[in-house]
Design a protein around this motif. Structure first.
Motif, mmCIF file in Angstrom:
data_model
loop_
_atom_site.group_PDB
_atom_site.id
_atom_site.type_symbol
_atom_site.label_atom_id
_atom_site.label_comp_id
_atom_site.label_asym_id
_atom_site.label_seq_id
_atom_site.Cartn_x
_atom_site.Cartn_y
_atom_site.Cartn_z
ATOM 1 N N ILE A 30 -4.206 110.463 79.539
ATOM 2 C CA ILE A 30 -5.088 109.834 78.554
ATOM 3 C C ILE A 30 -6.101 110.848 78.022
ATOM 4 C CG2 ILE A 30 -6.889 108.077 78.257
ATOM 5 C CD1 ILE A 30 -5.218 106.274 80.053
ATOM 6 N N LEU A 43 -9.672 113.062 74.120
ATOM 7 C CA LEU A 43 -8.565 112.118 74.178
ATOM 8 C C LEU A 43 -7.255 112.832 73.890
ATOM 9 C CD1 LEU A 43 -10.005 108.990 72.357
ATOM 10 C CD2 LEU A 43 -9.437 109.197 74.776
ATOM 11 N N ARG A 45 -4.362 111.018 73.509
ATOM 12 C CA ARG A 45 -3.603 110.117 72.650
ATOM 13 C C ARG A 45 -4.534 109.481 71.631
ATOM 14 N NH1 ARG A 45 -0.643 105.942 76.337
ATOM 15 N NH2 ARG A 45 -2.230 106.326 77.869
ATOM 16 N N CYS A 47 -6.494 106.613 69.819
ATOM 17 C CA CYS A 47 -7.139 105.404 70.362
ATOM 18 C C CYS A 47 -6.281 104.158 70.168
ATOM 19 C CB CYS A 47 -8.494 105.190 69.706
ATOM 20 S SG CYS A 47 -9.723 106.394 70.184
ATOM 21 N N LEU A 50 -4.071 103.247 73.106
ATOM 22 C CA LEU A 50 -4.689 102.909 74.390
ATOM 23 C C LEU A 50 -5.051 101.440 74.437
ATOM 24 C CD1 LEU A 50 -7.124 105.944 74.651
ATOM 25 C CD2 LEU A 50 -4.922 105.683 75.792
ATOM 26 N N GLU A 54 -5.072 99.257 80.286
ATOM 27 C CA GLU A 54 -4.594 100.528 80.826
ATOM 28 C C GLU A 54 -5.746 101.345 81.414
ATOM 29 O OE1 GLU A 54 -1.888 104.319 79.349
ATOM 30 O OE2 GLU A 54 -2.833 103.054 77.834
ATOM 31 N N ILE A 55 -6.825 101.462 80.675
ATOM 32 C CA ILE A 55 -7.972 102.246 81.143
ATOM 33 C C ILE A 55 -8.638 101.583 82.341
ATOM 34 C CG2 ILE A 55 -10.269 103.080 80.497
ATOM 35 C CD1 ILE A 55 -9.071 103.457 77.637
#
Length: 98
Positions: A30, A43, A45, A47, A50, A54-55
């Motif tokens: 990430i 980052l 990837r 935003c 995401l 997941e975070i």
């Protein structure tokens, strides 16, 4: 504490807990991690790719549960009359966080 450095740049006052989270997010692809005196994280990837789920899962080291007795916790899955309601609500929360 936080600085606006651009859309894909994260800046903050580093703490041990934050550092551990950063490393976990880097290991899960990430964040990019840059070492050295000018190091930091960006980052990896977009935003849009995401999800909060997941975070949060990475940060908590487990799928987050608003309620302890949901289908994700099989020990609690029986014997509670309110279980179907809580399980349904947890599913809706998970769907929202995706």
């Amino acid at each position: 504490m936080y600085q606006n450095l651009g859309f894909n740049t994260i800046a903050y006052s580093n703490t041990s807990k934050q550092s551990n989270l950063d490393q976990s997010l880097a290991k899960k692809d990430i964040l990019n991690s840059y070492k050295g005196s000018n190091g930091g994280f960006t980052l990896k990837r977009d935003c849009a790719q995401l999800t909060i789920l997941e975070i949060t899962t990475i940060a908590e080291e487990k799928i987050p549960s608003v309620f302890e007795c949901t289908s994700q916790n099989e020990v609690c899955s029986g014997g509670y009359s309110v279980f179907p309601l809580l399980n349904n609500l947890q599913t809706k929360i998970n769907d929202f966080l995706h």
